[in-house]
Design a protein around this motif. Sequence first.
Motif, PDB file in Angstrom:
ATOM      1  N   ASP A  20     -18.426 -12.215  -1.152  1.00  0.00           N
ATOM      2  CA  ASP A  20     -19.064 -12.077   0.251  1.00  0.00           C
ATOM      3  C   ASP A  20     -19.139 -10.711   0.864  1.00  0.00           C
ATOM      4  N   GLY A  21     -18.757  -9.505   0.226  1.00  0.00           N
ATOM      5  CA  GLY A  21     -18.844  -8.266   0.766  1.00  0.00           C
ATOM      6  C   GLY A  21     -17.824  -7.627   1.175  1.00  0.00           C
ATOM      7  N   SER A  22     -16.696  -8.385   1.215  1.00  0.00           N
ATOM      8  CA  SER A  22     -15.550  -7.978   1.789  1.00  0.00           C
ATOM      9  C   SER A  22     -14.860  -7.058   0.640  1.00  0.00           C
ATOM     10  N   GLY A  23     -14.318  -5.921   1.136  1.00  0.00           N
ATOM     11  CA  GLY A  23     -13.470  -4.893   0.222  1.00  0.00           C
ATOM     12  C   GLY A  23     -12.198  -4.540   0.266  1.00  0.00           C
ATOM     13  N   ALA A  24     -11.302  -4.337  -0.818  1.00  0.00           N
ATOM     14  CA  ALA A  24     -10.075  -4.106  -0.635  1.00  0.00           C
ATOM     15  C   ALA A  24      -9.702  -3.016  -1.432  1.00  0.00           C
ATOM     16  N   THR A  25      -8.530  -2.041  -1.220  1.00  0.00           N
ATOM     17  CA  THR A  25      -7.941  -1.062  -1.786  1.00  0.00           C
ATOM     18  C   THR A  25      -6.428  -1.009  -1.644  1.00  0.00           C
ATOM     19  N   MET A  26      -5.729  -0.252  -2.264  1.00  0.00           N
ATOM     20  CA  MET A  26      -4.385   0.012  -1.977  1.00  0.00           C
ATOM     21  C   MET A  26      -3.974   1.353  -2.734  1.00  0.00           C
ATOM     22  N   ASP A  27      -2.969   1.906  -2.160  1.00  0.00           N
ATOM     23  CA  ASP A  27      -2.460   3.360  -2.674  1.00  0.00           C
ATOM     24  C   ASP A  27      -1.081   3.712  -2.376  1.00  0.00           C
ATOM     25  N   GLY A  28      -0.405   4.378  -3.099  1.00  0.00           N
ATOM     26  CA  GLY A  28       0.881   5.016  -2.482  1.00  0.00           C
ATOM     27  C   GLY A  28       0.844   6.479  -2.310  1.00  0.00           C
ATOM     28  N   PHE A  29       1.687   7.035  -1.395  1.00  0.00           N
ATOM     29  CA  PHE A  29       1.535   8.518  -1.089  1.00  0.00           C
ATOM     30  C   PHE A  29       3.004   8.987  -1.094  1.00  0.00           C
ATOM     31  N   THR A  30       3.122   9.970  -2.128  1.00  0.00           N
ATOM     32  CA  THR A  30       4.380  10.605  -2.193  1.00  0.00           C
ATOM     33  C   THR A  30       4.274  12.204  -1.943  1.00  0.00           C
ATOM     34  N   VAL A  31       3.469  12.806  -1.335  1.00  0.00           N
ATOM     35  CA  VAL A  31       3.224  14.120  -1.329  1.00  0.00           C
ATOM     36  C   VAL A  31       4.453  14.930  -0.852  1.00  0.00           C
ATOM     37  N   THR A  32       4.436  16.242  -1.460  1.00  0.00           N
ATOM     38  CA  THR A  32       5.328  17.203  -1.189  1.00  0.00           C
ATOM     39  C   THR A  32       4.954  18.685  -1.211  1.00  0.00           C
ATOM     40  N   PRO A  33       4.836  19.465  -0.209  1.00  0.00           N
ATOM     41  CA  PRO A  33       5.492  18.887   1.070  1.00  0.00           C
ATOM     42  C   PRO A  33       4.912  17.952   1.894  1.00  0.00           C
ATOM     43  N   ARG A  34       5.522  17.175   2.852  1.00  0.00           N
ATOM     44  CA  ARG A  34       4.972  16.050   3.524  1.00  0.00           C
ATOM     45  C   ARG A  34       4.114  16.719   4.658  1.00  0.00           C
ATOM     46  N   PHE A  35       4.350  17.988   5.022  1.00  0.00           N
ATOM     47  CA  PHE A  35       3.465  18.690   6.067  1.00  0.00           C
ATOM     48  C   PHE A  35       2.715  19.790   5.234  1.00  0.00           C
ATOM     49  N   PHE A  36       1.453  20.030   5.292  1.00  0.00           N
ATOM     50  CA  PHE A  36       0.785  21.001   4.667  1.00  0.00           C
ATOM     51  C   PHE A  36      -0.409  21.373   5.414  1.00  0.00           C
ATOM     52  N   PRO A  37      -1.071  22.637   5.341  1.00  0.00           N
ATOM     53  CA  PRO A  37      -2.173  22.968   6.108  1.00  0.00           C
ATOM     54  C   PRO A  37      -3.092  21.958   5.720  1.00  0.00           C
ATOM     55  N   GLY A  38      -3.600  21.461   6.920  1.00  0.00           N
ATOM     56  CA  GLY A  38      -4.734  20.738   7.058  1.00  0.00           C
ATOM     57  C   GLY A  38      -4.365  19.232   7.190  1.00  0.00           C
ATOM     58  N   GLY A  39      -3.194  18.905   7.175  1.00  0.00           N
ATOM     59  CA  GLY A  39      -2.749  17.289   7.273  1.00  0.00           C
ATOM     60  C   GLY A  39      -1.266  17.292   7.084  1.00  0.00           C
ATOM     61  N   ASN A  40      -0.902  15.915   6.932  1.00  0.00           N
ATOM     62  CA  ASN A  40       0.640  15.342   6.625  1.00  0.00           C
ATOM     63  C   ASN A  40       0.533  14.336   5.889  1.00  0.00           C
ATOM     64  N   LEU A  41       1.563  13.656   5.453  1.00  0.00           N
ATOM     65  CA  LEU A  41       1.508  12.362   4.689  1.00  0.00           C
ATOM     66  C   LEU A  41       0.658  11.239   5.247  1.00  0.00           C
ATOM     67  N   GLY A  42       1.272  10.970   6.805  1.00  0.00           N
ATOM     68  CA  GLY A  42       0.495  10.041   7.317  1.00  0.00           C
ATOM     69  C   GLY A  42      -0.759  10.165   7.384  1.00  0.00           C
TER      70      GLY A  42
END
Length: 329
Positions: A41-63
């Motif tokens: 029907d065209g519905s799409g789904a995905t999932m992923d887990g995120f564990t980055v270190t460091p949690r704050f980095f140039p250009g972004g953060n974990l969230g």
Amino acid sequence: MSRLTLGHGSGGRLTQQLVHRIAGCFPLSGHDMEDCAIEPDGSGATMDGFTVTPRFFPGGNLGKLAVCGAANDLAVRGVRPEQLLLSVIAEEGFDEEELLEHLRSAGAVCDALEMRLVGGDTKVVPRGAVDGLFLSVCALGREEPRREERLGAARLQPGDTLLLTGPAGRHGAAIAAARYELNVPGLASDCAALWPLLAPLLPLPGLRAMRDCTRGGVGTVLCEWAESRHLGISVEESTLPTDPGVVSVADLLGLDFLSLACEGTAVVAVAPGDAAEALRLLRSHPLGAEAAAIGTVTEDHPNLVSLTTRIGGRRLVDMPVGELLPRIC
């Protein structure tokens, strides 16, 4: 007894082998090795887990990383990101204000995409049971426009042109520089939501496949495409958009920048007749200002990715086998 190593989570060869084994546990899964599943029907789904270190980095953060990563897995299949489910696993003693800062960043990405948080879960586990904060996300959306034949590696054909939307490896290099306290002026992760960049390409009849180049980088995407279709891929080093900071970090650490992760860069395969228009559309958006045609799909050297170097030599591009840099996403 076989035990998992960090290499099994690298996005490279060991990850590919493990994913195949996991998929084999579910005979009715219909797993096609794409990062987003699309229903009839065209519905799409995905999932992923995120564990980055460091949690704050140039250009972004974990969230920010978590929402962009999940939304991008939908976008490259032509699915508009619409809904988000978020699972928070935090360590006892974790700073509540830091948690909220990550989630405010996640919310800002959702707001920009008009993506709604519709559910989730929160767990606080004993000290030492998790390293600070892990986020798991599930993103849902709808294919736009609906297609009889889904975008994906199965559509690749000899002669297709390969486009790269920006310089390779900026996320992995930025994480490495932050982790090892390397001073690289101007280097930042490319972490970004790709839907606004890629959506204008969707009406092109010759659009074949798109893939965001996360763990394992551009090189792994190209290898997976070549092997899945038993076709060859030829890439010209001189046409690859590059970031000098990425190249410097890769050279210093002895890494191939094509194996470093991206979080806001995609490879696009398009029929040659639509390549010029696709490139024009990409370059008209700030995220695609440095987009370039980097190679072609070929019947030569099936299952292999060949890179022609700047001096005219040729070398194979392969997936990394071990873990180059753990905890990058």
